[in-house]
Design an enzyme around this catalytic site. Structure first.
Site, mmCIF file in Angstrom:
data_model
loop_
_atom_site.group_PDB
_atom_site.id
_atom_site.type_symbol
_atom_site.label_atom_id
_atom_site.label_comp_id
_atom_site.label_asym_id
_atom_site.label_seq_id
_atom_site.Cartn_x
_atom_site.Cartn_y
_atom_site.Cartn_z
ATOM 1 N N HIS A 1 22.963 -20.244 13.890
ATOM 2 C CA HIS A 1 22.780 -19.773 14.974
ATOM 3 C C HIS A 1 21.292 -21.185 15.487
ATOM 4 O O HIS A 1 20.762 -21.962 15.206
ATOM 5 C CB HIS A 1 20.912 -19.061 15.338
ATOM 6 C CG HIS A 1 20.838 -18.639 16.239
ATOM 7 N ND1 HIS A 1 19.932 -17.362 16.525
ATOM 8 C CD2 HIS A 1 20.588 -19.615 17.550
ATOM 9 C CE1 HIS A 1 19.514 -17.295 18.009
ATOM 10 N NE2 HIS A 1 19.879 -18.655 18.505
ATOM 11 N N LEU B 1 24.263 -26.440 20.183
ATOM 12 C CA LEU B 1 25.597 -27.767 20.248
ATOM 13 C C LEU B 1 25.007 -28.281 20.756
ATOM 14 O O LEU B 1 25.813 -29.797 21.807
ATOM 15 C CB LEU B 1 26.144 -27.791 19.167
ATOM 16 C CG LEU B 1 26.304 -27.662 17.818
ATOM 17 C CD1 LEU B 1 27.581 -27.733 16.988
ATOM 18 C CD2 LEU B 1 25.599 -28.864 16.979
ATOM 19 N N ARG B 2 24.742 -27.416 22.317
ATOM 20 C CA ARG B 2 25.167 -27.729 23.818
ATOM 21 C C ARG B 2 26.158 -28.393 24.789
ATOM 22 O O ARG B 2 26.328 -28.684 25.304
ATOM 23 C CB ARG B 2 23.753 -28.911 23.858
ATOM 24 C CG ARG B 2 21.957 -29.005 23.567
ATOM 25 C CD ARG B 2 21.838 -27.513 24.166
ATOM 26 N NE ARG B 2 20.178 -27.401 24.031
ATOM 27 C CZ ARG B 2 19.749 -26.101 23.955
ATOM 28 N NH1 ARG B 2 20.709 -24.877 23.931
ATOM 29 N NH2 ARG B 2 18.007 -25.818 23.802
ATOM 30 N N ASN C 1 26.125 -20.940 25.465
ATOM 31 C CA ASN C 1 25.245 -20.646 26.055
ATOM 32 C C ASN C 1 25.195 -21.451 26.549
ATOM 33 O O ASN C 1 24.433 -22.839 26.635
ATOM 34 C CB ASN C 1 23.877 -20.019 26.158
ATOM 35 C CG ASN C 1 22.977 -20.566 24.900
ATOM 36 O OD1 ASN C 1 23.520 -20.841 24.125
ATOM 37 N ND2 ASN C 1 21.660 -20.729 25.045
ATOM 38 N N HIS D 1 16.400 -14.321 15.213
ATOM 39 C CA HIS D 1 15.101 -14.794 15.640
ATOM 40 C C HIS D 1 14.324 -13.604 15.731
ATOM 41 O O HIS D 1 13.104 -13.468 17.194
ATOM 42 C CB HIS D 1 15.162 -15.833 16.036
ATOM 43 C CG HIS D 1 15.973 -15.008 18.212
ATOM 44 N ND1 HIS D 1 15.708 -14.414 18.452
ATOM 45 C CD2 HIS D 1 16.584 -16.181 18.527
ATOM 46 C CE1 HIS D 1 16.484 -14.206 19.295
ATOM 47 N NE2 HIS D 1 16.924 -15.099 19.887
ATOM 48 N N ASN E 1 11.490 -19.358 22.339
ATOM 49 C CA ASN E 1 12.181 -17.629 23.218
ATOM 50 C C ASN E 1 12.998 -17.039 21.991
ATOM 51 O O ASN E 1 13.948 -17.801 21.882
ATOM 52 C CB ASN E 1 12.825 -17.501 24.227
ATOM 53 C CG ASN E 1 12.300 -16.629 25.144
ATOM 54 O OD1 ASN E 1 11.942 -15.296 24.274
ATOM 55 N ND2 ASN E 1 13.494 -15.824 25.365
ATOM 56 N N ASP F 1 17.677 -21.724 15.217
ATOM 57 C CA ASP F 1 17.684 -21.175 16.387
ATOM 58 C C ASP F 1 17.988 -23.618 17.243
ATOM 59 O O ASP F 1 16.558 -23.695 18.107
ATOM 60 C CB ASP F 1 16.597 -20.804 16.615
ATOM 61 C CG ASP F 1 16.799 -20.347 18.267
ATOM 62 O OD1 ASP F 1 18.007 -20.879 19.615
ATOM 63 O OD2 ASP F 1 16.058 -19.482 18.796
HETATM 64 ZN ZN ZN Z 1 18.024 -16.730 22.092
#
Ligand code: ZN
Lengths: 306, 426
Positions: free
Chosen positions: B61, B64-65, B95, B233, B279, B306
C-alpha cells in the site's frame, strides 16, 4: 498577567487570567460611560482584522475597542485582497505582519487557523472565531455580563440552548463557565450535540423545560438555518416548538434569570420576540460590554513581552 | 558480482532460520546460506555485526504519485524512500492522474520503475475506470501488463453492486480486491476521528461507523462471492472485531493496518498539526489496543505503510483543507519494531507481517531469503536509537507526525535485487 502573546481560546486561559480580563474590562466600561470615550494606551499600535467570514458585529466591536484605545484599526479585506487569487493563508498572514501590524484579529471557517497563524507570526493573534472551535472574546463578554448581574460564578446554573455542535460560542462559554466553577447545562437535540461533550463536565439535556429548571442564566445560540437541509432537524417550526425560548419555556428558569444571545438573532426560530425584547433580556448590554472586554484583551496582550 | 553478508543474525521464518548465518549473493539472486565461516570467497563483504538480516520488506500500500503528482513524489524518489526504509518491493496504488485503470498507465509506471526505480515496483490497478464506481476495468489486460491487485484506494467502491461484481469477476484471476472502507456520506467533511477530541478542537469528525459499516458490507459481499478481499488500513476496534468474526466463519479475507494506527492516538491533534491528518483518521487508545490485539492474534494479517507523500504547501495550511496522508516508508520499520520490543509480537511474526504475508496476498515470490530467491534483504540494527528528522527523508514527502520522535531500530543496509544501499556509510 497574561502568559501568551495570543488569545487563541478560553481553553488556553487560566481562571486567574479570565478574572484579570474581566477586572480590566470593568475599568474600560467606565471609560465607555464617559463623554469622551478615548484613552491613549495603544497609541501608535496597529490592529489589523483578517476576516475570512463576514461579521459586521464582531469586527465593528473590535474596531471601536481599538479606536477607544487610540490604536489604528485596519481592515484587511479578504474578498478584494490577493486571498481570492489563491495566496495562501500563510503568505497573507506574513504580509500583514510585514505591513507593521501589532495585532491580527482572525476569523475563519476552519478551526485551528489562529493556532496556525500563532506559530507563524511574532505579533499577537486574537481569535475572533474559528470554525466550531472557539470565539473567546464572545465568551469573555458573556462572562462580564453574567458577573455584572450575578456577582459570582461558583454554583451558578447556566443553560446554553441550541446548536451546540456547530457553535464556537458555546464551546468558549463551556470552557469559561466550567473554569469559573459554574454548573453548565447544554440543551440541544441529539443531532446537534457534540461527541462526548459530557466529558467537559457539563450536563446534557434534550428537553428544554427540564434543562431550564431553576437556571440563573439562559444563553441562546444562533441556529444556522441550513441545518434543516442537512437532516439535523425536520423543520424550523419543529425546532422552535422544541427548543425555542418562549415565555412558557423561560418560566421554568428562576424568576431573576437573565437571557443572553450572541446575535444576530433568528426571531421565531431560537427565540421569541417577547423574550428577546423582554425584561429578562440583556442582549443589548452584551453588545456594549463587548467593546469593554475587547479593549481589555488588546490592552493586556499589548503588555505581554514577545 | 558476488557479495557476502557476514557477522549478522539471520531471521527468515520462511525457512525457519533464526541464527548466525552468512548469505551469499550472486548478481540479483541469493546464492546460498552458510554457517559462520563456511561461505565461499566473495568480492564484496557486507558486515552485519549486531544486526538482524531479514528479508526485504514488502509494502502493498504505497502511493508513488507518478504520473500526475510528481511534485509530491516520483517513482524515483518513492522507491529511494522505500529502500531507505528497508523495503525492497512496493505495490503502488492507482490514484494517480491519470488513474491506473488502463494498460498505458501500468506500462508507464513499470517503465519508469525499470529506469529510475531503486526497488521492485508492482502496480495495483483500479477496480473501476477512473475509480468512479461505474464500470469495471479490464482486469485481464491490466494483469497481463503487470498489475498484481485491484483497488480504488483513496475512495471506496460506493456502488455495492459494483463491488460485488469486482469480487466475483476477479476470481477468474485469483487476484485480491483491496478495499478502502469508507462510507462517504458518514465521513463527509470530516477530518479527524469523531469523539471527544473532535469536540475539543472543533473539527468535523469521521465516525468509526464510516469505516465499520463498509467493512461489514464488504465482508458480506466477500462471503456472498467467495472473492479475495483485502481490507486496507484498518483503524478501529470495531473493524478488528468484524474481521475476526468473519475469519472465524471461514471468509476469505485479509486485512492490513499501518504504523500510525498503533503508534498514535487522536489526542495529538489538539496541536492542529496537519501531519496528523490522515484517512482513515488516527483513532483513540481503545482502537490502538484493539489493533495491537488484532496484530497479535492474526486478525490483522499484515502491516502496510499507506505511504502518502505530500508537498509542504499541501500540509502547511488550514486543517480542514490540508491534504490527508503520512509519508510512512522511512519510519515504518522502527515504528513496527516497537511491537517486538514491547512483546506484542516477536520478530518472526513481524517479518511474516511485513514480508511474507504481503507477498502471498498479492502473489509474489518475495519475502524469503531462500537460495534462488531475489536478493531482497534488509540489515537492521535493533539497538540503534535515533531521532527522526523528516527533513532528511529521501521521499519528497516530509509530512510525518513522527518527526522528532526518538525511535529504536534502524535500517543499516538494504539490498534490492542484489543492489546494495549502505545507509551506515556517511
Ligand atoms: Zn485508502
Amino acid at each position: 498577567m497574561i502568559q501568551s502573546k495570543d488569545l487563541l481560546g478560553i481553553k488556553e486561559l487560566t481562571p486567574e487570567e479570565i478574572y484579570l480580563i474581566l477586572d480590566t474590562a470593568a475599568g474600560f466600561k467606565d471609560v465607555l460611560m464617559r463623554d469622551i470615550k478615548k484613552v491613549p494606551p495603544l497609541r501608535g499600535k496597529t490592529v489589523v482584522s483578517l476576516f475570512f467570514e463576514p461579521s459586521t458585529r464582531t469586527k465593528t466591536s473590535f474596531a471601536l475597542a481599538s479606536k477607544r484605545l487610540s490604536a489604528d484599526f485596519v481592515n484587511f479585506s479578504v474578498s478584494t485582497s490577493s486571498v481570492v487569487k489563491g495566496e495562501s493563508l500563510k503568505d497573507t498572514a506574513l504580509t500583514i505582519q510585514a505591513l507593521g501590524a501589532d495585532f491580527v484579529l482572525v476569523r475563519h471557517a476552519s478551526s485551528g487557523v489562529p493556532h496556525l497563524l500563532s506559530n507563524i507570526l511574532d505579533i499577537s493573534v486574537i481569535n475572533a472565531g474559528d470554525g466550531a472551535n472557539e470565539h473567546p472574546t464572545q465568551a469573555l463578554l458573556d462572562m462580564f455580563t453574567i458577573q455584572s448581574y450575578k456577582k459570582k460564578f461558583k454554583g451558578l446554573n447556566v443553560a446554553i440552548v441550541g446548536d451546540i455542535a456547530h457553535s464556537r460560542v458555546a464551546k468558549s462559554n463551556i470552557y469559561a463557565l466550567t473554569k469559573l466553577e459554574a454548573n453548565v447545562r447544554l440543551i440541544c437535540p441529539p443531532t446537534l450535540t457534540p461527541a462526548e461533550v459530557d466529558k467537559l463536565g457539563v450536563e446534557v439535556h434534550h428537553s428544554l423545560d427540564k434543562g431550564l429548571k431553576d437556571v440563573d442564566v439562559i444563553m441562546a445560540l444562533r441556529l444556522q438555518l441550513e441545518r434543516q437541509s442537512k437532516g439535523f432537524l425536520p423543520s424550523l417550526r419543529e425546532y422552535f416548538k422544541l427548543y425555542g425560548l418562549t415565555a412558557d419555556s423561560v418560566s421554568h428558569a428562576k424568576d431573576d434569570a437573565i437571557v443572553m444571545h450572541p446575535g444576530p438573532m433568528n426571531r421565531g426560530v431560537e427565540i421569541a420576540s417577547s423574550i428577546a425584547d423582554g425584561n429578562q433580556s440583556v442582549i443589548l448590554e452584551q453588545v456594549t460590554n463587548g467593546i469593554a472586554v475587547r479593549m481589555a484583551v488588546l490592552y493586556l496582550l499589548a503588555g505581554v513581552k514577545k | 558480482m558476488i557479495t557476502l553478508i557476514k557477522n549478522g543474525h539471520v531471521v527468515d521464518p520462511s525457512q525457519n532460520i533464526d541464527g548466525p548465518m552468512e548469505i551469499l549473493i550472486k548478481g540479483r539472486k541469493i546464492e546460498g546460506l552458510y554457517p559462520k565461516g563456511k561461505a565461499p570467497e566473495a568480492e564484496k563483504i557486507i558486515d552485519a555485526t549486531k544486526c538482524f538480516v531479514i528479508p526485504g520488506l514488502v509494502d502493498i500500500h504505497t502511493h508513488l504519485r507518478e504520473p500526475g503528482f510528481e511534485y509530491k513524489e516520483t517513482i524515483e524518489t518513492g522507491t529511494r524512500s522505500a529502500v531507505r526504509g528497508g523495503f525492497t518491493t512496493v505495490c503502488c496504488m492507482p490514484n494517480t492522474d491519470p488513474v491506473n485503470d488502463n494498460v498505458a498507465v501500468t506500462e508507464f509506471i513499470l517503465d519508469k520503475a525499470k529506469k529510475y526505480g531503486s526497488c521492485t515496483v508492482h502496480p495495483i490497478g483500479a477496480i473501476t475506470t477512473g475509480s468512479n464506481s461505474e464500470e469495471l476495468t479490464e482486469l485481464q489486460a491490466l494483469i497481463k501488463a503487470g498489475c498484481i491487485a485491484f483497488s480504488d484506494d483513496g475512495r471506496p467502491v460506493t456502488n455495492s453492486q459494483m463491488m460485488r461484481r469486482a469480487l466475483e469477476y476477479s476470481k477468474i484471476f485469483d487476484v485480491p480486491v483491496i478495499s478502502h472502507c469508507e462510507d462517504l456520506q458518514l465521513s463527509e467533511g470530516g477530518v479527524v476521528n469523531e469523539g471527544f477530541v473532535s469536540t475539543i478542537v472543533g473539527l468535523k469528525g469521521i465516525p468509526k461507523a464510516a469505516e465499520e459499516t463498509m467493512v461489514a458490507r464488504d465482508l458480506s459481499l466477500c462471503e456472498l462471492t467467495g472473492g479475495k478481499l483485502h481490507i486496507a488500513h484498518v483503524s478501529t476496534a470495531g473493524s478488528v472485531n468484524l474481521i475476526r468474526n468473519a475469519k472465524s466463519r471461514g471468509i476469505n479475507v485479509t486485512a492490513e493496518t499501518c504504523p500510525h494506527y498503533y503508534n498514535l492516538t487522536d489526542e495529538a491533534i489538539i496541536s492542529y498539526d496537519t501531519n496528523l491528518k490522515v484517512n482513515p483518521p488516527i483513532r483513540t487508545a481503545v482502537d490502538v489496543e484493539a489493533i495491537k490485539e488484532g496484530i497479535k492474534d492474526g486478525t490483522i494479517d499484515i502491516i502496510a505503510t499507506d505511504h502518502a507523500p505530500h508537498h509542504f504547501d499541501d500540509k502547511q495550511r488550514e486543517f480542514d483543507s490540508a491534504a490527508f496522508g503520512i509519508s510512512g516508508l522511512e519510519t515504518a520499520f522502527a515504528l513496527s519494531y516497537h511491537l517486538v520490543r514491547h512483546e506484542t509480537i516477536d520478530l518472526k511474526q513481524l517479518i511474516t507481517m511485513m514480508c511474507i504475508t504481503p507477498s502471498k496476498i498479492v502473489g509474489l515470490n518475495k519475502g524469503t531469503l531462500s537460495p534462488g530467491a531475489d536478493a531482497d534483504i534488509a540489515v537492521v540494527n535493533p539497538e540503534t536509537i535515533y531521532k527522526v528528522d523528516s527533513s532528511s527523508f529521501l521521499s519528497k514527502g516530509k509530512n510525518s507526525p513522527f518527526n522528532k520522535w526518538t525511535l529504536t531500530g534502524s535500517v543499516e543496509k538494504t539490498i534490492a535485487m542484489g543492489k546494495v544501499f549502505d545507509w551506515s556509510e556517511k
